[in-house]
Design a protein around this motif. Structure first.
Motif, PDB file in Angstrom:
ATOM      1  N   HIS A   1      76.477  -7.696 -20.067  1.00 19.37           N
ATOM      2  CA  HIS A   1      77.240  -8.863 -19.648  1.00 19.37           C
ATOM      3  C   HIS A   1      76.338 -10.086 -19.757  1.00 19.37           C
ATOM      4  N   GLY A   2      76.423 -10.749 -20.897  1.00 17.18           N
ATOM      5  CA  GLY A   2      75.565 -11.904 -21.106  1.00 17.18           C
ATOM      6  C   GLY A   2      74.119 -11.491 -21.205  1.00 17.18           C
ATOM      7  N   ARG A   3      73.326 -11.980 -20.271  1.00 14.83           N
ATOM      8  CA  ARG A   3      71.908 -11.650 -20.278  1.00 14.83           C
ATOM      9  C   ARG A   3      71.581 -10.454 -19.397  1.00 14.83           C
ATOM     10  N   ILE A   4      72.572  -9.848 -18.785  1.00 21.55           N
ATOM     11  CA  ILE A   4      72.349  -8.692 -17.925  1.00 21.55           C
ATOM     12  C   ILE A   4      72.544  -7.424 -18.743  1.00 21.55           C
ATOM     13  N   LEU A   5      71.475  -6.647 -18.864  1.00 24.34           N
ATOM     14  CA  LEU A   5      71.507  -5.382 -19.587  1.00 24.34           C
ATOM     15  C   LEU A   5      71.056  -4.286 -18.640  1.00 24.34           C
ATOM     16  N   ILE A   6      71.869  -3.244 -18.508  1.00 25.06           N
ATOM     17  CA  ILE A   6      71.505  -2.118 -17.653  1.00 25.06           C
ATOM     18  C   ILE A   6      71.571  -0.854 -18.502  1.00 25.06           C
ATOM     19  N   TYR A   7      70.466  -0.102 -18.479  1.00 29.31           N
ATOM     20  CA  TYR A   7      70.342   1.110 -19.286  1.00 29.31           C
ATOM     21  C   TYR A   7      70.272   2.345 -18.400  1.00 29.31           C
ATOM     22  N   ASP A   8      70.817   3.454 -18.906  1.00 25.85           N
ATOM     23  CA  ASP A   8      70.683   4.757 -18.272  1.00 25.85           C
ATOM     24  C   ASP A   8      69.486   5.446 -18.927  1.00 25.85           C
ATOM     25  N   THR A   9      68.436   5.731 -18.155  1.00 24.88           N
ATOM     26  CA  THR A   9      67.198   6.257 -18.732  1.00 24.88           C
ATOM     27  C   THR A   9      67.385   7.643 -19.361  1.00 24.88           C
ATOM     28  N   ASP A  10      68.268   8.466 -18.797  1.00 27.18           N
ATOM     29  CA  ASP A  10      68.510   9.785 -19.386  1.00 27.18           C
ATOM     30  C   ASP A  10      69.107   9.649 -20.783  1.00 27.18           C
ATOM     31  N   LYS A  11      70.037   8.714 -20.935  1.00 28.48           N
ATOM     32  CA  LYS A  11      70.653   8.496 -22.243  1.00 28.48           C
ATOM     33  C   LYS A  11      69.668   7.870 -23.228  1.00 28.48           C
ATOM     34  N   VAL A  12      68.762   7.022 -22.727  1.00 23.05           N
ATOM     35  CA  VAL A  12      67.742   6.440 -23.601  1.00 23.05           C
ATOM     36  C   VAL A  12      66.856   7.549 -24.152  1.00 23.05           C
ATOM     37  N   GLU A  13      66.442   8.477 -23.302  1.00 23.95           N
ATOM     38  CA  GLU A  13      65.617   9.605 -23.752  1.00 23.95           C
ATOM     39  C   GLU A  13      66.345  10.420 -24.815  1.00 23.95           C
ATOM     40  N   GLU A  14      67.628  10.652 -24.590  1.00 24.36           N
ATOM     41  CA  GLU A  14      68.435  11.403 -25.556  1.00 24.36           C
ATOM     42  C   GLU A  14      68.508  10.661 -26.899  1.00 24.36           C
ATOM     43  N   CYS A  15      68.707   9.361 -26.858  1.00 24.45           N
ATOM     44  CA  CYS A  15      68.774   8.560 -28.078  1.00 24.45           C
ATOM     45  C   CYS A  15      67.445   8.584 -28.831  1.00 24.45           C
ATOM     46  N   LEU A  16      66.347   8.525 -28.093  1.00 24.55           N
ATOM     47  CA  LEU A  16      65.033   8.547 -28.732  1.00 24.55           C
ATOM     48  C   LEU A  16      64.738   9.909 -29.349  1.00 24.55           C
ATOM     49  N   ARG A  17      65.201  10.978 -28.708  1.00 29.44           N
ATOM     50  CA  ARG A  17      65.045  12.313 -29.300  1.00 29.44           C
ATOM     51  C   ARG A  17      65.820  12.411 -30.608  1.00 29.44           C
ATOM     52  N   ARG A  18      67.037  11.874 -30.615  1.00 30.07           N
ATOM     53  CA  ARG A  18      67.840  11.878 -31.846  1.00 30.07           C
ATOM     54  C   ARG A  18      67.148  11.087 -32.946  1.00 30.07           C
ATOM     55  N   LYS A  19      66.557   9.964 -32.585  1.00 27.60           N
ATOM     56  CA  LYS A  19      65.860   9.128 -33.572  1.00 27.60           C
ATOM     57  C   LYS A  19      64.674   9.880 -34.155  1.00 27.60           C
ATOM     58  N   LYS A  20      63.957  10.579 -33.294  1.00 28.94           N
ATOM     59  CA  LYS A  20      62.775  11.311 -33.744  1.00 28.94           C
ATOM     60  C   LYS A  20      63.164  12.460 -34.664  1.00 28.94           C
ATOM     61  N   GLN A  21      64.286  13.115 -34.393  1.00 32.10           N
ATOM     62  CA  GLN A  21      64.733  14.227 -35.224  1.00 32.10           C
ATOM     63  C   GLN A  21      65.172  13.760 -36.597  1.00 32.10           C
TER      64      GLN A  21
END
Length: 69
Positions: free
Chosen positions: A37-57
């Motif tokens: 929402h504009g300049r407010i960004l909220i991330y779910d750390t579990d999903k970030v880890e999952e995304c990074l694993r996918r990127k690495k694979q």
């Protein structure tokens, strides 16, 4: 856990702010974004880890649908 902003995400994962900005620009962590929402960004750390694993694979980008075979 939920974190607000790139700086908090960088501190949590022990990477630079530039690295988090790069992940965001490449679209790697877009699935982990809960609130944008504009300049407010909220991330779910579990999903970030999952995304990074996918990127690495799949470093060549085919699994994320960036390129067609």
């Amino acid at each position: 856990m939920r974190l607000r902003g790139h700086k908090a995400l960088a501190e949590f994962f022990g990477v630079s702010l530039r690295t988090v900005t790069k992940w965001r620009a490449e679209g790697v962590i877009d699935d982990a974004l809960i609130v944008n929402h504009g300049r407010i960004l909220i991330y779910d750390t579990d999903k970030v880890e999952e995304c990074l694993r996918r990127k690495k694979q799949c470093k060549d980008g085919y699994a994320r649908g960036l390129y067609k075979r």
